[in-house]
Write an enzyme that holds these catalytic residues in place. Structure first.
Site, PDB file in Angstrom:
ATOM      1  N   GLY A  45      30.580 -11.970  11.804  1.00 53.36           N
ATOM      2  CA  GLY A  45      29.684 -13.005  11.306  1.00 53.36           C
ATOM      3  C   GLY A  45      30.046 -13.376   9.883  1.00 53.36           C
ATOM      4  CD  GLN A  50      28.979 -13.073   4.078  1.00 54.86           C
ATOM      5  OE1 GLN A  50      28.740 -13.483   5.195  1.00 54.86           O
ATOM      6  NE2 GLN A  50      29.527 -11.879   3.855  1.00 54.86           N
ATOM      7  CB  CYS A  98      28.261  -7.000   4.440  1.00 53.17           C
ATOM      8  SG  CYS A  98      28.042  -8.657   3.782  1.00 53.17           S
ATOM      9  CG  LEU A  99      33.387 -10.030   6.481  1.00 58.79           C
ATOM     10  CD1 LEU A  99      33.824 -11.387   7.013  1.00 58.79           C
ATOM     11  CD2 LEU A  99      34.461  -8.975   6.742  1.00 58.79           C
ATOM     12  CG  HIS A 140      24.304  -8.655   8.268  1.00 58.30           C
ATOM     13  ND1 HIS A 140      24.486  -7.398   7.741  1.00 58.30           N
ATOM     14  CD2 HIS A 140      25.125  -9.483   7.575  1.00 58.30           C
ATOM     15  CE1 HIS A 140      25.385  -7.480   6.750  1.00 58.30           C
ATOM     16  NE2 HIS A 140      25.793  -8.729   6.643  1.00 58.30           N
ATOM     17  CD  GLU A 141      26.486 -12.866   9.177  1.00 59.11           C
ATOM     18  OE1 GLU A 141      26.584 -13.486   8.110  1.00 59.11           O
ATOM     19  OE2 GLU A 141      27.113 -11.813   9.406  1.00 59.11           O
ATOM     20  CG  HIS A 144      24.684 -12.975   4.119  1.00 58.92           C
ATOM     21  ND1 HIS A 144      24.969 -12.358   2.923  1.00 58.92           N
ATOM     22  CD2 HIS A 144      25.334 -12.265   5.067  1.00 58.92           C
ATOM     23  CE1 HIS A 144      25.755 -11.313   3.139  1.00 58.92           C
ATOM     24  NE2 HIS A 144      25.996 -11.232   4.437  1.00 58.92           N
TER      25      HIS A 144
HETATM   26 NI    NI Z   1      27.129  -9.835   5.457  1.00 55.27          NI
END
Ligand code: NI
Length: 186
Positions: A45, A50, A98-99, A140-141, A144
């Protein structure tokens, strides 16, 4: 085009993102770039903040979780202007990454069932129920675009234990296998 992923510490990750409409400039290309950026980083995701854009948009491809849940095989979706209407059930823990936090994983508690309203790339409106890992990735997304990151959801004690790691992400001294943009790059 692969875009640099914003690391923890950048104010864009703390900001509540704004809605967009179909006149948003370069939307198709942006979504294409987000897919490419996400796959390049082996993520499931990626949310627009991000990559430095404070807009309510995220992409998810949950197919790497096919083994855990067969219906995730074809779960590849763009969510625009989503609203989580309902979260239900007993909170469960799942090990999240998480990226924007390379090389960090933590168990996070979330509710297992959600109902979400969102628009797709054509700005068609959908309302759908998700559970398990699909719900988890969406939550999670969704966090963000609300300006919340997963370490906001762990206990202060756990956060203290990873303090040095978080500092190294802010400073950009952490190693990532993909292109990143750090808050305090020296
Ligand atoms: Ni994330």
């Amino acid at each position: 085009m692969i875009l640099p992923i914003v690391g923890y510490g950048d104010p864009v990750l703390k900001k509540k993102a704004g809605e967009i409409d179909s006149s948003y400039p370069g939307l198709k290309e942006l979504i294409d770039n987000m897919w490419e950026t996400m796959y390049n980083a082996s993520g499931v995701g990626l949310a627009a903040p991000q990559i430095g854009k404070s807009i309510r948009l995220f992409v998810i491809d949950a197919s790497p979780f096919e083994e855990e849940d067969n219906k995730l095989k074809d779960f590849k979706k763009v969510f625009i202007n989503p609203v989580i209407i309902e979260e239900r059930g007993q909170e469960w823990y799942f090990n999240e990454g998480c990226l924007s936090f390379p090389d960090l994983r933590e168990d996070v508690a979330r509710r297992p069932r959600i109902r979400i309203r969102y628009q797709d790339e054509e700005f068609k409106i959908f309302e759908q129920d998700y559970d398990g890992i699909a719900a988890r990735i969406i939550q999670h997304e969704y966090d963000h675009i609300e300006g919340i990151v997963f370490v906001d959801r762990i206990t202060p004690l756990k956060r203290r234990l990873i303090k040095n790691k978080l500092t190294s992400i802010v400073k950009g001294t952490v190693k990532a296998s993909y292109k990143m943009r750090f808050a305090r790059n020296t």
